[in-house]
Motif scaffolding. Structure first.
Motif, mmCIF file in Angstrom:
data_model
loop_
_atom_site.group_PDB
_atom_site.id
_atom_site.type_symbol
_atom_site.label_atom_id
_atom_site.label_comp_id
_atom_site.label_asym_id
_atom_site.label_seq_id
_atom_site.Cartn_x
_atom_site.Cartn_y
_atom_site.Cartn_z
ATOM 1 N N UNK A 99 -0.429 -6.303 8.960
ATOM 2 C CA UNK A 99 -0.495 -6.234 7.488
ATOM 3 C C UNK A 99 -1.344 -5.043 7.047
ATOM 4 N N UNK A 100 -2.459 -4.822 7.740
ATOM 5 C CA UNK A 100 -3.326 -3.694 7.398
ATOM 6 C C UNK A 100 -2.549 -2.379 7.522
ATOM 7 N N UNK A 101 -1.766 -2.247 8.593
ATOM 8 C CA UNK A 101 -0.973 -1.032 8.804
ATOM 9 C C UNK A 101 0.056 -0.848 7.687
ATOM 10 N N UNK A 102 0.699 -1.930 7.281
ATOM 11 C CA UNK A 102 1.709 -1.857 6.221
ATOM 12 C C UNK A 102 1.051 -1.486 4.885
ATOM 13 N N UNK A 103 -0.076 -2.107 4.568
ATOM 14 C CA UNK A 103 -0.797 -1.763 3.329
ATOM 15 C C UNK A 103 -1.194 -0.293 3.330
ATOM 16 N N UNK A 104 -1.680 0.193 4.473
ATOM 17 C CA UNK A 104 -2.092 1.592 4.570
ATOM 18 C C UNK A 104 -0.900 2.521 4.359
ATOM 19 N N UNK A 105 0.234 2.202 4.975
ATOM 20 C CA UNK A 105 1.436 3.024 4.824
ATOM 21 C C UNK A 105 1.857 3.076 3.351
ATOM 22 N N UNK A 106 1.872 1.928 2.695
ATOM 23 C CA UNK A 106 2.265 1.893 1.273
ATOM 24 C C UNK A 106 1.317 2.730 0.426
ATOM 25 N N UNK A 107 0.038 2.618 0.720
ATOM 26 C CA UNK A 107 -0.952 3.409 -0.015
ATOM 27 C C UNK A 107 -0.713 4.910 0.205
ATOM 28 N N UNK A 108 -0.490 5.285 1.451
ATOM 29 C CA UNK A 108 -0.262 6.700 1.783
ATOM 30 C C UNK A 108 1.013 7.248 1.149
ATOM 31 N N UNK A 109 2.041 6.408 1.047
ATOM 32 C CA UNK A 109 3.352 6.847 0.561
ATOM 33 C C UNK A 109 3.565 6.566 -0.927
ATOM 34 N N UNK A 110 2.598 5.956 -1.579
ATOM 35 C CA UNK A 110 2.732 5.655 -3.001
ATOM 36 C C UNK A 110 3.754 4.564 -3.297
ATOM 37 N N UNK A 111 3.891 3.604 -2.388
ATOM 38 C CA UNK A 111 4.832 2.495 -2.573
ATOM 39 C C UNK A 111 4.107 1.273 -3.115
ATOM 40 N N UNK A 112 4.780 0.526 -3.974
ATOM 41 C CA UNK A 112 4.236 -0.742 -4.464
ATOM 42 C C UNK A 112 4.711 -1.842 -3.520
ATOM 43 N N UNK A 113 3.770 -2.511 -2.866
ATOM 44 C CA UNK A 113 4.105 -3.556 -1.909
ATOM 45 C C UNK A 113 4.267 -4.884 -2.650
ATOM 46 N N UNK A 114 5.494 -5.399 -2.639
ATOM 47 C CA UNK A 114 5.811 -6.670 -3.311
ATOM 48 C C UNK A 114 5.386 -7.877 -2.500
ATOM 49 N N UNK A 115 5.696 -7.850 -1.211
ATOM 50 C CA UNK A 115 5.442 -9.016 -0.360
ATOM 51 C C UNK A 115 5.468 -8.604 1.093
ATOM 52 N N UNK A 116 4.833 -9.433 1.914
ATOM 53 C CA UNK A 116 4.921 -9.284 3.364
ATOM 54 C C UNK A 116 5.401 -10.620 3.914
ATOM 55 N N UNK A 117 6.503 -10.563 4.636
ATOM 56 C CA UNK A 117 7.054 -11.753 5.294
ATOM 57 C C UNK A 117 6.392 -11.877 6.662
#
Length: 173
Positions: A23-41
């Motif tokens: 989850x930490x890796x996914x949050x970091x990627x979204x932050x770096x890429x300017x993506x809004x993270x809706x949910x993590x399954x």
């Protein structure tokens, strides 16, 4: 409007510390890429009996407003090439890009990429890789090894000699 993403984390044994790192890796990627993270399954092996049906349900829930599906590695979708290809193509057909934080799925599916020939040869059975493993044997191995953990203690109250091991990625010193 911001591009929206969803993530997927998987651990065959459902270990919380593995989920948290993914989850930490996914949050970091979204932050770096300017993506809004809706949910993590999040799921473990017991939750993932039918991979195609599971991922199809994610697609159905998110087709209208999701641009990107983020996974820590391609093996989180499937270790079987044909199944991996079918599932990722289904995401793309619904307008959702699949992003692996370790290997680009387009790298495996692009016929111009050298890895494509290897992946297709393995998937078709024309190429057999030595050192392969049976899924069931591998899972048994993981369960067996998860049962053997180093004893830990509170360093603030411990008295006596101790060995400090540092886990530094692929090397323990």
């Amino acid at each position: 409007m911001d591009k929206q993403a969803i993530g997927f984390v998987y651990d065959s044994l459902g270990r919380e510390e593995h989920f948290e790192e993914q989850k930490r890796q996914i949050h970091q990627y979204c932050s770096d890429m300017g993506l809004k993270l809706k949910a993590i399954y999040e799921c473990s092996k017991k939750d993932l009996k039918d991979r195609k049906a599971y991922f199809n349900s994610i697609i159905e829930e998110n087709t209208a407003d999701t641009d990107t599906f983020i996974i820590p590695s391609v093996s989180r979708i499937s270790r079987k090439f044909d199944e991996f290809k079918e599932i990722t193509e289904n995401f793309r057909e619904h307008g959702i890009e699949v992003v692996s934080l370790t290997v680009s799925e387009s790298m495996l599916l692009d016929a111009k990429n050298p890895l494509h020939d290897l992946a297709m040869g393995v998937a078709s059975g024309e190429i057999e890789l030595s050192g392969g493993y049976d899924e069931e044997e591998y899972e048994d191995f993981r369960i067996r090894h998860a049962q053997h953990c180093v004893k830990t203690a509170d360093l603030a109250t411990y008295q006596g000699n101790c060995f400090l091991g540092i886990d530094a990625g692929s090397t323990t010193t």
